[in-house]
Design a protein around this motif. Sequence first.
Motif, short mmCIF file in Angstrom:
data_model
loop_
_atom_site.label_atom_id
_atom_site.label_comp_id
_atom_site.label_asym_id
_atom_site.label_seq_id
_atom_site.Cartn_x
_atom_site.Cartn_y
_atom_site.Cartn_z
N PRO A 407 9.79 -20.38 3.58
CA PRO A 407 8.60 -20.58 2.76
C PRO A 407 8.97 -21.03 1.35
CG PRO A 407 9.05 -18.24 3.07
CD PRO A 407 9.97 -18.97 3.99
N ASN A 408 8.15 -21.90 0.77
CA ASN A 408 8.42 -22.35 -0.59
C ASN A 408 7.86 -21.33 -1.59
OD1 ASN A 408 5.62 -22.88 -0.96
ND2 ASN A 408 5.88 -24.95 -0.10
N ALA A 409 8.09 -21.60 -2.88
CA ALA A 409 7.72 -20.63 -3.91
C ALA A 409 6.22 -20.33 -3.90
CB ALA A 409 8.15 -21.15 -5.28
N ALA A 410 5.39 -21.37 -3.73
CA ALA A 410 3.94 -21.16 -3.73
C ALA A 410 3.51 -20.29 -2.54
CB ALA A 410 3.22 -22.51 -3.69
N GLU A 411 4.12 -20.53 -1.39
CA GLU A 411 3.79 -19.74 -0.20
C GLU A 411 4.23 -18.28 -0.37
OE1 GLU A 411 4.13 -23.34 3.12
OE2 GLU A 411 5.92 -22.19 2.54
N ILE A 412 5.38 -18.08 -0.99
CA ILE A 412 5.85 -16.71 -1.21
C ILE A 412 4.93 -15.98 -2.18
CG2 ILE A 412 7.75 -15.32 -2.14
CD1 ILE A 412 9.62 -17.63 -1.23
N ASP A 413 4.54 -16.67 -3.26
CA ASP A 413 3.63 -16.06 -4.23
C ASP A 413 2.31 -15.67 -3.57
OD1 ASP A 413 5.46 -16.24 -6.31
OD2 ASP A 413 4.69 -18.18 -7.02
N ALA A 414 1.82 -16.53 -2.68
CA ALA A 414 0.56 -16.23 -1.99
C ALA A 414 0.72 -15.01 -1.09
CB ALA A 414 0.12 -17.45 -1.17
N LEU A 415 1.87 -14.89 -0.43
CA LEU A 415 2.12 -13.72 0.43
C LEU A 415 2.23 -12.44 -0.40
CD1 LEU A 415 4.62 -15.23 3.01
CD2 LEU A 415 2.35 -14.31 3.51
N LEU A 416 2.81 -12.54 -1.60
CA LEU A 416 2.89 -11.35 -2.46
C LEU A 416 1.49 -10.90 -2.90
CD1 LEU A 416 6.00 -11.77 -4.80
CD2 LEU A 416 5.79 -10.55 -2.65
N ALA A 422 -3.28 -5.88 0.38
CA ALA A 422 -3.17 -5.00 1.55
C ALA A 422 -2.81 -3.57 1.11
CB ALA A 422 -2.11 -5.55 2.51
N ARG A 423 -1.96 -3.45 0.12
CA ARG A 423 -1.57 -2.11 -0.33
C ARG A 423 -2.75 -1.42 -1.01
NH1 ARG A 423 4.07 -2.34 -3.42
NH2 ARG A 423 4.00 -0.09 -3.01
N ILE A 424 -3.53 -2.20 -1.78
CA ILE A 424 -4.70 -1.61 -2.41
C ILE A 424 -5.68 -1.11 -1.34
CG2 ILE A 424 -6.77 -2.14 -3.77
CD1 ILE A 424 -4.99 -4.10 -5.39
N ALA A 425 -5.80 -1.89 -0.24
CA ALA A 425 -6.69 -1.50 0.86
C ALA A 425 -6.03 -0.49 1.79
CB ALA A 425 -7.09 -2.75 1.65
N ARG A 426 -4.81 -0.04 1.44
CA ARG A 426 -4.05 0.94 2.20
C ARG A 426 -3.71 0.44 3.61
NH1 ARG A 426 -3.62 5.40 -0.62
NH2 ARG A 426 -2.89 6.66 1.16
N ASP A 427 -3.62 -0.90 3.72
CA ASP A 427 -3.18 -1.50 4.97
C ASP A 427 -1.67 -1.67 4.89
OD1 ASP A 427 -2.75 -2.91 7.27
OD2 ASP A 427 -4.11 -4.57 6.81
N PHE A 428 -0.96 -0.55 5.01
CA PHE A 428 0.49 -0.56 4.79
C PHE A 428 1.23 -1.28 5.92
CE2 PHE A 428 -0.96 3.27 2.44
CZ PHE A 428 -0.69 2.79 1.17
N ASN A 429 0.64 -1.33 7.09
CA ASN A 429 1.28 -2.07 8.18
C ASN A 429 1.39 -3.56 7.83
OD1 ASN A 429 1.68 0.15 9.83
ND2 ASN A 429 -0.29 -0.09 10.88
N ARG A 430 0.28 -4.12 7.29
CA ARG A 430 0.30 -5.53 6.90
C ARG A 430 1.27 -5.75 5.74
NH1 ARG A 430 1.21 -10.42 7.92
NH2 ARG A 430 0.26 -11.93 6.51
N ALA A 431 1.29 -4.84 4.79
CA ALA A 431 2.21 -4.96 3.65
C ALA A 431 3.66 -4.98 4.13
CB ALA A 431 1.98 -3.83 2.67
N ASP A 432 3.95 -4.10 5.11
CA ASP A 432 5.32 -4.06 5.64
C ASP A 432 5.66 -5.32 6.43
OD1 ASP A 432 5.75 -1.61 4.49
OD2 ASP A 432 5.32 -0.46 6.33
N VAL A 444 14.02 -11.23 -0.97
CA VAL A 444 13.96 -9.80 -1.29
C VAL A 444 12.79 -9.55 -2.24
CG1 VAL A 444 15.19 -7.87 -2.35
CG2 VAL A 444 16.46 -9.60 -1.03
N ILE A 445 11.94 -8.56 -1.88
CA ILE A 445 10.83 -8.15 -2.75
C ILE A 445 11.28 -6.94 -3.56
CG2 ILE A 445 8.47 -7.28 -2.85
CD1 ILE A 445 7.91 -8.75 -0.27
N GLU A 446 11.04 -7.00 -4.86
CA GLU A 446 11.38 -5.87 -5.74
C GLU A 446 10.12 -5.41 -6.44
OE1 GLU A 446 14.46 -7.60 -8.16
OE2 GLU A 446 16.03 -7.11 -6.72
N ASP A 447 9.69 -4.18 -6.12
CA ASP A 447 8.49 -3.61 -6.74
C ASP A 447 8.83 -2.98 -8.07
OD1 ASP A 447 6.49 -4.15 -4.70
OD2 ASP A 447 7.63 -2.74 -3.44
#
Length: 457
Positions: A407-416, A422-432, A444-447
Amino acid sequence: MPLTIYDTMAREKRIFEPADPNRLTLYVCGPTVYSYAHIGNARAAVVFDLLFRLLRHRYGVANVVYARNITDIDDKIIKASQETDEPIGAITENFARVYREDMSALGVLPPSVEPKATAHISAMIEMIDALIEKGAAYAADGHVLFAIDAFGEYGRLSGVDRDEMLAGARVEVAPYKKNPADFVLWKPSIESEPGWESPWGRGRPGWHLECSVMIESELGPTIDIHGGGQDLRFPHHENEIAQSACAHDGAPLARYWMHNGFLRMGSDKMSKSLGNIVLAHDLLDEWHGEVIRWALLSAHYRQPLEWNEELLRQSKKQLDRFYRALNEIEFSADQCAPPASLVAALEDDLNTPEAIAGLHELRDIASQMEGAARVNALSKLRDAGRLLGFFNVEPADWFKGADKGGPNAAEIDALLIERAEARIARDFNRADEIREQLAAHGIVIEDGPNGATWRRE
């Protein structure tokens, strides 16, 4: 402290003293533009780029004139044109452009001047005329040859004796030569080959002559430093020395000679004859140019360098550590004076292993500091690295890297953004799932407290 360099002719390190510190002259043999440059060619370009940077730092940018030529007439170019049915001009222009782009990606600065062989044909004919008049060359069977017996010091640079000269694959033995080791200054061209009119018939120059004439035309009869790969010492540089000295009544071609060592692939040196060539152009599809540059400078320039994937991986890891440290300060394109200790390492015959060790020491010192002192120490680290041609990328961009099929940078940003929602909606499966999806592409994602960031491994 003085600048010292290993002079191949003297076979020892010498203190460098330019003939004119207000016009220091450097010449390095450039590419023959019929194909892509291999990584061995790139080592020479990077090594002498570092020397160019150091000389400009020491003597001033305006006082260093660096010429790196383009060989745009050669039998290999003619052969490439015949095999592809592509015009010679199109081939040479294309590969000259690719060479410049690839070397720029490795952090190589443009030379002060970039002479082309075909722009100096009339001057080449004039030098041949002068050599014939002085008895150092002769015409035979449509050719003009340099008579090596006219130059008593022939072989001094390389240390090659006459028997070895004749045994060498790059010395052509022909019936029209007075001495089998005499070399071609001018050769005839058939109708289908490029050629220029001359007193000896339509033809083209020999490779060795081209460099001697371009040096004289652009820099003068005697220059300060002549550089190139170790493989050029014989016969190319040996022949340059002979013809230039005879044309200029014994004046030396260069006051210092520098040669970089070979790259090795396992137990063999890298060479086209062995078929173990790695192209710089291909490597740049997989690795950032600074990684390749770091790998090329990791060993002393005169020593052989073992080239393999592990060297590149280790170079990337080291640069990652530096960029993580530099991420703490504001990125700036400005460059201040690098530390004296690092300059001293480079002034000792381009001792890059010691200079790189100095960068590690500067980073370790900075890690022990806080506040303004830490910022100042990291700024010194950045400026030290830039003298070697590193740390020219925004740290954030460094870790995002280039798109390599994932994925390119724009696609990665959109996924983030989707992951954050998803995390706000507590959909942790989708976040994972998103984290795992990106991890599969080496991302690598760094929170952190200000949200998630990403980098490529």
